[in-house]
Enzyme design. Sequence first.
Site, PDB file in Angstrom:
ATOM      1  N   GLY A 154       0.842  -1.186   0.000  1.00 20.95           N
ATOM      2  CA  GLY A 154       0.000   0.000   0.000  1.00 20.95           C
ATOM      3  C   GLY A 154       0.876   1.234   0.000  1.00 20.95           C
ATOM      4  O   GLY A 154       1.933   1.268  -0.640  1.00 20.95           O
ATOM      5  N   CYS A 155       0.458   2.281   0.703  1.00 22.57           N
ATOM      6  CA  CYS A 155       1.226   3.519   0.761  1.00 22.57           C
ATOM      7  C   CYS A 155       2.644   3.242   1.256  1.00 22.57           C
ATOM      8  O   CYS A 155       2.838   2.642   2.313  1.00 22.57           O
ATOM      9  CB  CYS A 155       0.533   4.514   1.680  1.00 22.57           C
ATOM     10  SG  CYS A 155       1.446   6.055   1.914  1.00 22.57           S
ATOM     11  N   PHE A 156       3.641   3.679   0.495  1.00 21.96           N
ATOM     12  CA  PHE A 156       5.010   3.302   0.848  1.00 21.96           C
ATOM     13  C   PHE A 156       5.581   4.073   2.022  1.00 21.96           C
ATOM     14  O   PHE A 156       6.611   3.713   2.567  1.00 21.96           O
ATOM     15  CB  PHE A 156       5.974   3.382  -0.337  1.00 21.96           C
ATOM     16  CG  PHE A 156       5.857   4.593  -1.243  1.00 21.96           C
ATOM     17  CD1 PHE A 156       5.459   5.827  -0.779  1.00 21.96           C
ATOM     18  CD2 PHE A 156       6.163   4.472  -2.599  1.00 21.96           C
ATOM     19  CE1 PHE A 156       5.386   6.929  -1.616  1.00 21.96           C
ATOM     20  CE2 PHE A 156       6.081   5.565  -3.449  1.00 21.96           C
ATOM     21  CZ  PHE A 156       5.691   6.796  -2.954  1.00 21.96           C
ATOM     22  N   TRP A 157       4.912   5.133   2.468  1.00 19.60           N
ATOM     23  CA  TRP A 157       5.432   5.885   3.615  1.00 19.60           C
ATOM     24  C   TRP A 157       5.483   5.013   4.873  1.00 19.60           C
ATOM     25  O   TRP A 157       6.510   4.890   5.522  1.00 19.60           O
ATOM     26  CB  TRP A 157       4.569   7.112   3.902  1.00 19.60           C
ATOM     27  CG  TRP A 157       4.539   8.127   2.812  1.00 19.60           C
ATOM     28  CD1 TRP A 157       5.427   8.267   1.786  1.00 19.60           C
ATOM     29  CD2 TRP A 157       3.560   9.160   2.646  1.00 19.60           C
ATOM     30  NE1 TRP A 157       5.066   9.320   0.990  1.00 19.60           N
ATOM     31  CE2 TRP A 157       3.927   9.894   1.489  1.00 19.60           C
ATOM     32  CE3 TRP A 157       2.419   9.531   3.345  1.00 19.60           C
ATOM     33  CZ2 TRP A 157       3.176  10.980   1.037  1.00 19.60           C
ATOM     34  CZ3 TRP A 157       1.677  10.609   2.894  1.00 19.60           C
ATOM     35  CH2 TRP A 157       2.055  11.325   1.758  1.00 19.60           C
ATOM     36  N   GLU A 202       3.033   1.120  -5.681  1.00 22.20           N
ATOM     37  CA  GLU A 202       3.934   1.767  -4.736  1.00 22.20           C
ATOM     38  C   GLU A 202       4.645   0.668  -3.963  1.00 22.20           C
ATOM     39  O   GLU A 202       4.001  -0.219  -3.385  1.00 22.20           O
ATOM     40  CB  GLU A 202       3.160   2.665  -3.763  1.00 22.20           C
ATOM     41  CG  GLU A 202       2.647   3.943  -4.388  1.00 22.20           C
ATOM     42  CD  GLU A 202       2.187   4.956  -3.351  1.00 22.20           C
ATOM     43  OE1 GLU A 202       2.518   4.790  -2.164  1.00 22.20           O
ATOM     44  OE2 GLU A 202       1.499   5.917  -3.743  1.00 22.20           O
TER      45      GLU A 202
END
Length: 436
Positions: free
Chosen positions: A40-43, A94
Site C-alpha cells: 500500500g502507501c510506501f510511507w 507503490e
Amino acid sequence: MHPPFRSLTAVLSATFLTALFAILPFQALAATDSIVLGMGCFWGAEKRLSEIPGVLDVESGYAGGDAERTSYREVLNLEKRIQRGKSDERNHAEVIKVTFDPEQVSLERVLIGFWENHNPTQGDRQGNDVGSNYRSAIYFNSEAQRAVALETRDAYQQALSAAGLGPITTEIAPLRHYNRAETYHQDYLVKNPDGYCGLGGTQVAYPGAAAGPADQAARTQPSPRLDAKALNAERQLIVFEAEDCPFCQQFRTEVLDGWSSEVPVISTLNPRPPEGWTLEKDLFATPTMVLFEDGKEISRYTGYKGDKERFWQWLGFQILTPEQQRIAFEQGTERAFTGSHLDEKRPGVFVDPITGAPLFRSDTKFESKSGWPSFFNPVEGALTYHEDNAYGMRRTEVRSASSGIHLGHVFDDGPPPTGKRYCINGNVLSFVPDAD
C-alpha cells in the site's frame, strides 16, 4: 621491456590492495540482498520495515508496471484512466526496496515483517487507498526468493484463515521496471512525523518462530482483541489507535484523559472489533472512533487534528434526541415550562449531555419564574460567551466550553451575589446528583 618496472608496479598494487582492505569496514565488503515489496502507501511501509534489525536500507519506489520509467504523478494519472476504463496498461505499485544483510537477518524474517504489517487480503487496495497502485506485492530477484515468498505466504494464509480472514491476494512475480520514488517520498515519516498513520496490519501473528532468538524478540506482539463481555453491549465507543501515531496521542491528551461522558469508551491497538461485533467497513487510519450499539457499528469518526469541537458534535448527533440536536446545534429554544430539570433541587451538578463536563452546581440554581432553569453562577471555565443579534435583540449567548453546544443566554437581572441570570435550555442539561 622493463621487467624491474613491472615488478615494482605489482608490488605497489599488492601493497595498495592490502591497505585498502585493512581500512574498509567489514560490513562494506559483506554480501547484501534486496527484495521489493508492495504494502500500500510506501510511507508507512518504509518506516515499518526499516525497524527490523539487519535491514540496512529501505527505499520507496514504483515497480511491476508496463512502463519502463514512471513518476508519482504518472502513476496516479494512469490509475485514473484505468478506473475510467480508458487504459488497459498495467500500472506500477507503490513499493519499497528492502536491502538487508543475510548474515544478520533472514529473508523469511523480512517477509514476516511484510505479512504482519499490512493486510494482504484486500486486492487492489490497502485500507482506504484504493487502486491497483496500492496492491500487495512481492517482486523477487531469484528463484530462491520466490520459494521463500510462496512458503511464507502459505504459512501466513493458515494463520489468517484461522482468524476468519479471507484469501491472500498478494502478487508474487519477478521484479521488473523498478523506479526509485522522488526524493520527498524518501524517509517521509521521519521528515513528517505527523504524517499518515497506518494500522499496522491485521494483527494476526505469523505462525511459529523459525528465525533466530534475536529475530523473535524483535517481532511486535499483536494486541489482543477486545473482549465483548467486558464492554457495554447497548452502547460502546471504541477508539482504534496505532503505535507511533501522534494524532492518537493528541486525541488521548485532549479528549480521552479527561473523559466524563456517559458514553463508555475504551481504546485498542487491534484494528478488529470484539468477537461477534461488526464494523461497516475496514479501518484505514488512526485514530478512528467507532460507536457501536448492540454490537454493530452505527457511526465512526476518522482522524483527529485538534478538532475537538467537531468530534463532540459528531458524538452529539449520535446520542442526542432530535429536539436536543435542534437546541444544541441550531441555537434552538425549548418552549417555556416544557424542558427538563425545572423542579430539580437535589444537591448535585448539571453537566454537558455529550461530554459530561460540569456546567452549573445545583446550589446556584434559583426560581426565576421564566419557564427555563436559571442559575446565577456557572462552574469556572465551563462556558464561552458570544454576541447574539438574532430576532432584532442584542443578547449574550452561552455555550458549553467542552463541546461548543448552545445552552441559552445570560442576562443582568439575576440575584446576588452575581446579579446574573443564566437562562438555560433544560433539555441540553444532564443532572448528576452528589454521592451520599
